[in-house]
Design a protein around this motif. Structure first.
Motif, PDB file in Angstrom:
ATOM      1  N   PRO A 113     -50.607 -53.672 -62.982  1.00  0.00           N
ATOM      2  CA  PRO A 113     -51.131 -52.788 -61.932  1.00  0.00           C
ATOM      3  C   PRO A 113     -51.528 -53.569 -60.683  1.00  0.00           C
ATOM      4  N   ALA A 114     -51.363 -52.960 -59.532  1.00  0.00           N
ATOM      5  CA  ALA A 114     -51.940 -53.527 -58.307  1.00  0.00           C
ATOM      6  C   ALA A 114     -53.412 -53.136 -58.322  1.00  0.00           C
ATOM      7  N   GLU A 115     -54.286 -54.123 -58.125  1.00  0.00           N
ATOM      8  CA  GLU A 115     -55.711 -53.806 -58.253  1.00  0.00           C
ATOM      9  C   GLU A 115     -56.437 -53.783 -56.921  1.00  0.00           C
TER      10      GLU A 115
ATOM     11  N   SER B 165     -47.277 -46.199 -53.329  1.00  0.00           N
ATOM     12  CA  SER B 165     -47.098 -44.839 -53.870  1.00  0.00           C
ATOM     13  C   SER B 165     -47.888 -44.662 -55.161  1.00  0.00           C
ATOM     14  N   ARG B 166     -48.926 -45.506 -55.336  1.00  0.00           N
ATOM     15  CA  ARG B 166     -49.761 -45.325 -56.534  1.00  0.00           C
ATOM     16  C   ARG B 166     -50.469 -43.971 -56.442  1.00  0.00           C
ATOM     17  N   PRO B 167     -50.493 -43.194 -57.538  1.00  0.00           N
ATOM     18  CA  PRO B 167     -51.170 -41.896 -57.475  1.00  0.00           C
ATOM     19  C   PRO B 167     -52.637 -42.076 -57.106  1.00  0.00           C
TER      20      PRO B 167
ATOM     21  N   ARG C 268     -42.334 -49.913 -66.261  1.00  0.00           N
ATOM     22  CA  ARG C 268     -40.972 -49.936 -65.725  1.00  0.00           C
ATOM     23  C   ARG C 268     -40.345 -48.583 -66.050  1.00  0.00           C
ATOM     24  N   ARG C 269     -40.197 -47.750 -65.036  1.00  0.00           N
ATOM     25  CA  ARG C 269     -39.734 -46.381 -65.270  1.00  0.00           C
ATOM     26  C   ARG C 269     -38.272 -46.364 -65.694  1.00  0.00           C
ATOM     27  N   ARG C 270     -37.992 -45.691 -66.773  1.00  0.00           N
ATOM     28  CA  ARG C 270     -36.600 -45.482 -67.169  1.00  0.00           C
ATOM     29  C   ARG C 270     -36.537 -44.214 -68.013  1.00  0.00           C
TER      30      ARG C 270
ATOM     31  N   GLY D  66     -42.320 -45.433 -59.069  1.00  0.00           N
ATOM     32  CA  GLY D  66     -41.885 -44.124 -59.582  1.00  0.00           C
ATOM     33  C   GLY D  66     -40.880 -43.459 -58.666  1.00  0.00           C
ATOM     34  N   GLY D  67     -41.062 -42.166 -58.433  1.00  0.00           N
ATOM     35  CA  GLY D  67     -40.087 -41.379 -57.672  1.00  0.00           C
ATOM     36  C   GLY D  67     -39.880 -41.909 -56.258  1.00  0.00           C
ATOM     37  N   ALA D  68     -40.970 -42.053 -55.515  1.00  0.00           N
ATOM     38  CA  ALA D  68     -40.844 -42.453 -54.103  1.00  0.00           C
ATOM     39  C   ALA D  68     -40.222 -43.842 -54.001  1.00  0.00           C
ATOM     40  N   ALA D  69     -40.698 -44.777 -54.840  1.00  0.00           N
ATOM     41  CA  ALA D  69     -40.188 -46.150 -54.764  1.00  0.00           C
ATOM     42  C   ALA D  69     -38.728 -46.212 -55.204  1.00  0.00           C
TER      43      ALA D  69
ATOM     44  N   GLY E   6     -44.692 -40.889 -51.120  1.00  0.00           N
ATOM     45  CA  GLY E   6     -44.755 -40.013 -52.296  1.00  0.00           C
ATOM     46  C   GLY E   6     -45.951 -39.076 -52.216  1.00  0.00           C
ATOM     47  N   THR E   7     -46.372 -38.595 -53.368  1.00  0.00           N
ATOM     48  CA  THR E   7     -47.493 -37.652 -53.408  1.00  0.00           C
ATOM     49  C   THR E   7     -48.722 -38.274 -52.745  1.00  0.00           C
ATOM     50  N   ALA E   8     -48.958 -39.572 -52.991  1.00  0.00           N
ATOM     51  CA  ALA E   8     -50.131 -40.252 -52.417  1.00  0.00           C
ATOM     52  C   ALA E   8     -50.096 -40.271 -50.897  1.00  0.00           C
TER      53      ALA E   8
ATOM     54  N   VAL F 171     -44.395 -53.677 -57.744  1.00  0.00           N
ATOM     55  CA  VAL F 171     -45.523 -53.849 -58.656  1.00  0.00           C
ATOM     56  C   VAL F 171     -45.813 -52.515 -59.333  1.00  0.00           C
ATOM     57  N   ASP F 172     -45.681 -52.467 -60.627  1.00  0.00           N
ATOM     58  CA  ASP F 172     -45.979 -51.243 -61.393  1.00  0.00           C
ATOM     59  C   ASP F 172     -46.218 -51.670 -62.838  1.00  0.00           C
ATOM     60  N   PRO F 173     -47.293 -51.184 -63.468  1.00  0.00           N
ATOM     61  CA  PRO F 173     -47.513 -51.576 -64.869  1.00  0.00           C
ATOM     62  C   PRO F 173     -46.451 -51.001 -65.809  1.00  0.00           C
TER      63      PRO F 173
ATOM     64  N   PHE G 176     -43.307 -28.738 -53.970  1.00  0.00           N
ATOM     65  CA  PHE G 176     -42.043 -29.474 -53.825  1.00  0.00           C
ATOM     66  C   PHE G 176     -42.302 -30.773 -53.058  1.00  0.00           C
ATOM     67  N   THR G 177     -41.707 -31.855 -53.532  1.00  0.00           N
ATOM     68  CA  THR G 177     -41.996 -33.189 -53.009  1.00  0.00           C
ATOM     69  C   THR G 177     -40.714 -33.970 -52.735  1.00  0.00           C
ATOM     70  N   PHE G 178     -39.697 -33.671 -53.542  1.00  0.00           N
ATOM     71  CA  PHE G 178     -38.526 -34.533 -53.603  1.00  0.00           C
ATOM     72  C   PHE G 178     -37.862 -34.723 -52.233  1.00  0.00           C
ATOM     73  N   SER G 179     -37.627 -33.626 -51.518  1.00  0.00           N
ATOM     74  CA  SER G 179     -36.877 -33.728 -50.256  1.00  0.00           C
ATOM     75  C   SER G 179     -37.618 -34.596 -49.254  1.00  0.00           C
TER      76      SER G 179
ATOM     77  N   ASP H  66     -38.327 -38.643 -67.766  1.00  0.00           N
ATOM     78  CA  ASP H  66     -39.728 -38.237 -67.813  1.00  0.00           C
ATOM     79  C   ASP H  66     -40.016 -37.075 -66.874  1.00  0.00           C
ATOM     80  N   ARG H  67     -39.032 -36.672 -66.071  1.00  0.00           N
ATOM     81  CA  ARG H  67     -39.167 -35.483 -65.232  1.00  0.00           C
ATOM     82  C   ARG H  67     -37.802 -35.037 -64.745  1.00  0.00           C
ATOM     83  N   THR H  68     -37.741 -33.801 -64.338  1.00  0.00           N
ATOM     84  CA  THR H  68     -36.507 -33.253 -63.780  1.00  0.00           C
ATOM     85  C   THR H  68     -36.821 -32.817 -62.362  1.00  0.00           C
ATOM     86  N   TRP H  69     -36.072 -33.339 -61.407  1.00  0.00           N
ATOM     87  CA  TRP H  69     -36.301 -32.934 -60.027  1.00  0.00           C
ATOM     88  C   TRP H  69     -35.334 -31.822 -59.642  1.00  0.00           C
ATOM     89  N   ALA H  70     -35.881 -30.741 -59.105  1.00  0.00           N
ATOM     90  CA  ALA H  70     -35.059 -29.689 -58.524  1.00  0.00           C
ATOM     91  C   ALA H  70     -35.369 -29.665 -57.035  1.00  0.00           C
ATOM     92  N   PHE H  71     -34.349 -29.519 -56.242  1.00  0.00           N
ATOM     93  CA  PHE H  71     -34.544 -29.546 -54.779  1.00  0.00           C
ATOM     94  C   PHE H  71     -33.321 -28.914 -54.133  1.00  0.00           C
TER      95      PHE H  71
HETATM   96  C1  LIG Z   1     -42.849 -33.423 -64.635  1.00  0.00           C
HETATM   97  C2  LIG Z   1     -42.724 -33.348 -63.126  1.00  0.00           C
HETATM   98  C3  LIG Z   1     -41.669 -32.634 -62.562  1.00  0.00           C
HETATM   99  C4  LIG Z   1     -41.554 -32.560 -61.174  1.00  0.00           C
HETATM  100  N1  LIG Z   1     -40.515 -31.830 -60.640  1.00  0.00           N
HETATM  101  C5  LIG Z   1     -40.385 -31.764 -59.308  1.00  0.00           C
HETATM  102  C6  LIG Z   1     -39.299 -31.024 -58.732  1.00  0.00           C
HETATM  103  O1  LIG Z   1     -38.530 -30.391 -59.459  1.00  0.00           O
HETATM  104  N2  LIG Z   1     -39.148 -31.019 -57.392  1.00  0.00           N
HETATM  105  C7  LIG Z   1     -40.007 -31.691 -56.561  1.00  0.00           C
HETATM  106  O2  LIG Z   1     -39.808 -31.655 -55.349  1.00  0.00           O
HETATM  107  N3  LIG Z   1     -41.056 -32.369 -57.069  1.00  0.00           N
HETATM  108  C8  LIG Z   1     -41.272 -32.415 -58.412  1.00  0.00           C
HETATM  109  N4  LIG Z   1     -42.319 -33.130 -58.922  1.00  0.00           N
HETATM  110  C9  LIG Z   1     -43.290 -33.729 -57.983  1.00  0.00           C
HETATM  111  C10 LIG Z   1     -42.874 -35.123 -57.474  1.00  0.00           C
HETATM  112  O3  LIG Z   1     -41.548 -35.091 -56.986  1.00  0.00           O
HETATM  113  C11 LIG Z   1     -42.977 -36.177 -58.560  1.00  0.00           C
HETATM  114  O4  LIG Z   1     -44.288 -36.229 -59.055  1.00  0.00           O
HETATM  115  C12 LIG Z   1     -42.582 -37.569 -58.064  1.00  0.00           C
HETATM  116  O5  LIG Z   1     -42.362 -38.388 -59.185  1.00  0.00           O
HETATM  117  C13 LIG Z   1     -43.628 -38.185 -57.160  1.00  0.00           C
HETATM  118  O6  LIG Z   1     -43.269 -39.521 -56.873  1.00  0.00           O
HETATM  119  P1  LIG Z   1     -44.375 -40.621 -56.602  1.00  0.00           P
HETATM  120  O7  LIG Z   1     -43.677 -41.886 -56.387  1.00  0.00           O
HETATM  121  O8  LIG Z   1     -45.315 -40.105 -55.581  1.00  0.00           O
HETATM  122  O9  LIG Z   1     -45.225 -40.675 -57.960  1.00  0.00           O
HETATM  123  P2  LIG Z   1     -44.720 -41.170 -59.381  1.00  0.00           P
HETATM  124  O10 LIG Z   1     -43.290 -40.872 -59.581  1.00  0.00           O
HETATM  125  O11 LIG Z   1     -45.698 -40.602 -60.345  1.00  0.00           O
HETATM  126  O12 LIG Z   1     -44.864 -42.744 -59.311  1.00  0.00           O
HETATM  127  C14 LIG Z   1     -46.112 -43.379 -59.220  1.00  0.00           C
HETATM  128  C15 LIG Z   1     -45.973 -44.743 -59.890  1.00  0.00           C
HETATM  129  O13 LIG Z   1     -47.179 -45.492 -59.651  1.00  0.00           O
HETATM  130  C16 LIG Z   1     -47.392 -46.285 -60.801  1.00  0.00           C
HETATM  131  N5  LIG Z   1     -48.763 -46.773 -60.810  1.00  0.00           N
HETATM  132  C17 LIG Z   1     -49.875 -46.150 -61.259  1.00  0.00           C
HETATM  133  N6  LIG Z   1     -50.948 -46.965 -61.084  1.00  0.00           N
HETATM  134  C18 LIG Z   1     -50.482 -48.109 -60.518  1.00  0.00           C
HETATM  135  C19 LIG Z   1     -51.106 -49.313 -60.090  1.00  0.00           C
HETATM  136  N7  LIG Z   1     -52.429 -49.515 -60.179  1.00  0.00           N
HETATM  137  N8  LIG Z   1     -50.336 -50.287 -59.562  1.00  0.00           N
HETATM  138  C20 LIG Z   1     -49.000 -50.117 -59.420  1.00  0.00           C
HETATM  139  N9  LIG Z   1     -48.366 -48.988 -59.811  1.00  0.00           N
HETATM  140  C21 LIG Z   1     -49.106 -47.990 -60.345  1.00  0.00           C
HETATM  141  C22 LIG Z   1     -47.031 -45.371 -61.943  1.00  0.00           C
HETATM  142  O14 LIG Z   1     -46.776 -46.119 -63.147  1.00  0.00           O
HETATM  143  C23 LIG Z   1     -45.779 -44.680 -61.388  1.00  0.00           C
HETATM  144  O15 LIG Z   1     -44.600 -45.340 -61.773  1.00  0.00           O
HETATM  145  C24 LIG Z   1     -42.485 -33.215 -60.316  1.00  0.00           C
HETATM  146  C25 LIG Z   1     -43.543 -33.912 -60.899  1.00  0.00           C
HETATM  147  C26 LIG Z   1     -43.665 -33.972 -62.279  1.00  0.00           C
HETATM  148  C27 LIG Z   1     -44.858 -34.715 -62.874  1.00  0.00           C
END
Ligand SMILES: Cc1cc2nc3c(=O)[nH]c(=O)nc-3n(C[C@H](O)[C@H](O)[C@H](O)COP(=O)(O)OP(=O)(O)OC[C@H]3O[C@@H](n4cnc5c(N)ncnc54)[C@H](O)[C@@H]3O)c2cc1C
Length: 422
Positions: A118-120, A147-149, A44-46, A17-20, A272-274, A40-42, A284-287, A49-54
């Motif tokens: 999914p990674a299990e 970066s799995r949630p 394929r993000r395209r 997702g975002g971090a990767a 990422g969030t995890a 590894v991700d179940p 805020f997470t993006f930066s 699905d979200r808008t990042w502001a930072f």
């Molecule tokens: C709608 C939305 C808007 C946001 N807007 C902002 C913003 O404006 N500014 C900001 O700073 N932050 C924002 N955030 C917070 C943060 O930036 C995002 O959530 C960001 O996508 C986090 O990245 P991530 O990689 O941690 O998680 P994600 O992007 O959620 O990626 C996690 C990935 O893990 C995958 N996954 C799940 N289970 C498994 C598994 N078992 N094995 C392998 N892969 C798996 C998922 O399919 C997903 O692709 C927003 C969040 C959301 C939900």
């Protein structure tokens, strides 16, 4: 491939997702070409699905991907509307589609192996990590970037959520000011426990993301989000008859002082969030994700282990715990808290503070701009709570609930028609 023939890689990214995505782009940017990588991700993000502001300095590799950026932003409270000049920073909007496309191009250039499963299980023996995936494969990696949630390691002292709904509004005449974004507008009715605000991110004079956000313990209902967002639209003086809702965006982000361990074992790094990249006091997470992706890529390019600095310094996490407690226990009102922050500090200092990159001297100035007595009470309460936490068994953290999505039947038309997700 079977269990007897593991895929050997230097780096396995669990979660794409975002971090990767930012990490893949950073590896490409730093021309890390000689690593074997698996993603590894179940899913394929395209697409969108979200808008990042930072906020940040202009001139990064993301600039060509931005949908909009603003030198000026507005912070409004019931008593005042303040226009902030962010120079030398700027506030920016990035839709997920271009980021995922950029990551996909990087993935191809890096010749990474994609596993759509999914990674299990993840087993780290200190020299290698074995990852078993849902489709029966085994990946043997030198390092895992995960970066799995996941919920935090234990419950926090304060557990809030940032939850929101946004409408991409198209107007039939010019109604938005594309030169200026609304960062936080606290004129929305405040919830009994928590903070609410609206914001506006215009990409043109006729198209903008208008969002209603709450920092509070519980989600609203579908109708509750629509009503709050319609209320904010009305507060902005926008006539629903001249608007169409083109897209709907929903989200839930943890806001908690609970720990997100970034290094659960020697060769596993969480991102990422995890991994704790979500700032507890703002969501805020993006930066932080971008910063850590760059650090990991630089380390790998230099032949060092892919371990970034902590997303935020320890003292920032402590200050956030105190601020969250003060807001949650009612000692401090949200609009008043942010109003004073922006009133008594240059905008750039506040924004750099929220990104976790200020100096201790700047942080003293920030602390001095909050109301002293409630913050002292929250500091004392936080210290007492930490002691109690040491004495009692660990409580599991609640999982972050999924976002409430729009009723597909559109029972609560938002503006000129039922909101429709894209
Ligand atoms: C709608 C939305 C808007 C946001 N807007 C902002 C913003 O404006 N500014 C900001 O700073 N932050 C924002 N955030 C917070 C943060 O930036 C995002 O959530 C960001 O996508 C986090 O990245 P991530 O990689 O941690 O998680 P994600 O992007 O959620 O990626 C996690 C990935 O893990 C995958 N996954 C799940 N289970 C498994 C598994 N078992 N094995 C392998 N892969 C798996 C998922 O399919 C997903 O692709 C927003 C969040 C959301 C939900």
């Amino acid at each position: 491939m079977t269990d007897s023939a593991p895929l050997d890689v230097d780096l396995a990214l669990l979660g794409g997702g975002g971090a990767a995505s930012l990490l893949l782009a950073a590896l490409d940017r730093h021309e890390v070409r000689d690593l074997r990588i698996a993603v590894v991700d179940p899913v394929r993000r395209r697409g969108q699905d979200r808008t990042w502001a930072f906020w940040g300095h202009p001139g990064t590799d993301l600039d060509p991907l931005l949908s909009a950026s603003w030198q000026q932003v507005e912070v409004a409270t019931p008593t005042r509307r303040r226009v902030l000049d962010l120079t030398p920073l700027r506030y920016a909007m990035l839709r997920s589609g271009p980021v995922y496309d950029r990551a996909a191009a990087a993935e191809r250039r890096l010749d990474a192996t994609r596993i759509v499963a999914p990674a299990e299980t993840v087993t780290d023996d200190g020299t290698r990590v074995l990852v078993r995936t849902g489709d029966g494969r085994t990946v043997r990696a030198g390092w895992v970037l995960d970066s799995r949630p996941r919920p935090p390691a234990r419950a926090g002292r304060t557990t809030w959520l940032q939850h929101f709904r946004g409408w991409w509004l198209e107007a039939d005449r010019p109604v938005f000011d594309p030169a200026r974004a609304v960062l936080m507008d606290f004129r929305t009715p405040q919830p009994p426990r928590g903070v609410s605000f609206g914001y506006v991110l215009p990409v043109s004079d006729r198209y903008a993301l208008v969002e209603y956000t709450e920092f509070s313990p519980d989600l609203l209902t579908d109708a509750g989000y629509d009503a709050a967002l319609a209320g904010y639209r009305d507060l902005l003086g926008l006539d629903p008859a001249g608007l169409r809702v083109r897209e709907v965006e929903n989200g839930v982000i943890p806001m908690t002082d609970a720990p997100f361990p970034a290094r659960p074992s020697p060769r596993v790094v969480r991102l990422g969030t995890a991994g704790g990249a979500t700032r507890p006091s703002t969501g805020f997470t993006f930066s932080a994700m971008y910063r850590q992706a760059d650090q990991v890529a630089r380390a790998l390019a230099a032949g060092r282990p892919p371990v970034p600095q902590a997303a935020y310094p320890r003292r920032h996490r402590w200050m956030d715990a105190v601020a969250l407690r003060a807001l949650d226990r009612g000692g401090v009102g949200g609009p008043d808290f942010f109003d004073r922050l922006f009133d008594r500090n240059p905008a750039e200092r506040v924004l750099r503070f929220l990104d976790g990159v200020t100096t201790p001297a700047e942080e003293v100035a920030i602390m001095n701009s909050t109301r002293l007595l409630p913050m002292i009470a929250a500091t004392a309460g936080d210290a007492a709570h930490r002691v109690r936490d040491r004495l009692r068994p660990t409580r599991p953290a609640p999982a972050v609930p999924p976002a409430v999505v729009s009723d597909p039947l559109g029972s609560e038309p938002g503006a000129g028609g039922a909101p429709r997700p894209t």
